[in-house]
Design a protein around this motif. Structure first.
Motif: not given
Length: 326
Positions: A77-82, A190-192
């Protein structure tokens, strides 16, 4: 009932791992991100055995182990934001190792994710010689990995070792008060692009679930298991994690803000060490890509993960070779 590590068949090799980790840190020094002196990188707990004094080989790997990391709850879920920089894999390749991330559903149960791990492992090309794949389960990923090696015997011949890194082997008491809908809020990060999966992630993290699973599912004896435990000094816990650290301290103060230290041990495993880092700092480099959040909230997120991962694989390469000679 709580028991000392040796009563669960855990072999203590902290001293040798410390020698290898310290040598890696000294060799690379401040050229790697978030450098720390070795004494600050690991926590001394109780009486640690003396070191072996054996030399540490820091040349190119001959076995070429591959670290396949299974992440924790909600990671997709937060991989793109990270937007992790990928520096761990880059560092490993310089030493003849390699690394990759196994994609699993961040909000699904360990049983569901175990099948995804099975499929990913079976799709990998099988190299000649002894197996090179090291399954490293971080947080809930450790439970996913353990379920995979039990449920799918066809993957075992492809796996060199299994590592629990801050793994939720025994679950977390925090999950007893959590609900799946709270985890589902990560879908709006965000971006998830993640989905709810089978909705079993939180249930899989509850101590009763994990303990019942361990009681009814003996681990395959043909594999080698290792445990790396996060055991931070209180000042090494990020400000945003203080509340969960304090809440978990009502059960046991020896926690990393998400897991109590003994719940991270795989029964019958080899203990690598106690890491002086909170749960997020071990594997989620938030502060590197989001400096403002790092300075305000994840205030203790800096940790030399590149050196740590290299030290894990160097230790395993040495230990697996020693074991095969017996």
């Amino acid at each position: 009932m709580l028991a000392p590590a040796f009563n669960t068949g855990v072999q203590d090799k902290r001293a040798r791992f410390r020698e290898i980790y310290c040598a890696v840190l000294e060799a690379h020094g401040p050229t790697l991100p978030d450098f720390r002196p070795c004494e600050d990188a690991l926590t001394r707990v109780g009486t640690e055995p003396a070191g072996t004094g054996a030399p540490v080989v820091l040349g190119q790997s001959t076995r070429h182990l591959i670290a396949a990391v299974v992440p924790g709850i909600g990671y997709d879920c937060f991989k793109p934001w990270l937007n992790a920089p990928g520096t761990v894999t880059k560092q490993l390749r310089q030493s003849g190792y390699d690394g990759l991330l196994l994609d699993v559903d961040g909000l699904s149960s360990s049983t569901h994710n175990a099948h995804q791990i099975r499929d990913a492992v079976m799709k990998m090309p099988l190299p000649h010689g002894p197996p090179r794949l090291v399954l490293i389960g971080y947080s809930k990923g450790a439970a996913d990995v353990l379920e995979a090696v039990v449920a799918y015997p066809e993957i075992r011949s492809r796996v060199a070792a299994v590592v629990s890194a801050a793994g939720a082997v025994g679950g977390s008491p925090l999950a007893n008060d959590a609900q799946q809908y709270q985890a589902d809020l990560l879908r709006y990060f965000p971006g998830a692009t993640c989905n709810s999966g089978d909705g079993g992630a939180v249930q899989s993290l509850r101590p009763a679930t994990r303990q019942a699973w361990m009681a009814h599912n003996p681990l395959p004896g043909e594999l080698r298991y290792y445990s790396l435990v996060t055991f931070p000094q209180p000042q090494r816990v990020s400000s945003i994690l203080k509340s969960s650290y304090d809440k978990l301290s009502q059960v046991d103060a020896r926690n990393d803000s998400q897991l109590i230290f003994y719940d991270q041990l795989v029964p019958g495993s080899t203990l690598l060490g106690y890491v002086n880092a909170d749960h997020w700092a071990l594997a989620v480099p938030i502060a590197r890509t989001h400096t403002t959040i790092g300075s305000l909230f994840v205030t203790q997120n800096a940790y030399p993960r590149e050196a740590l991962t290299e030290a894990i694989l160097r230790f395993l390469e040495e230990d697996l070779a020693t074991t095969s000679e017996r």
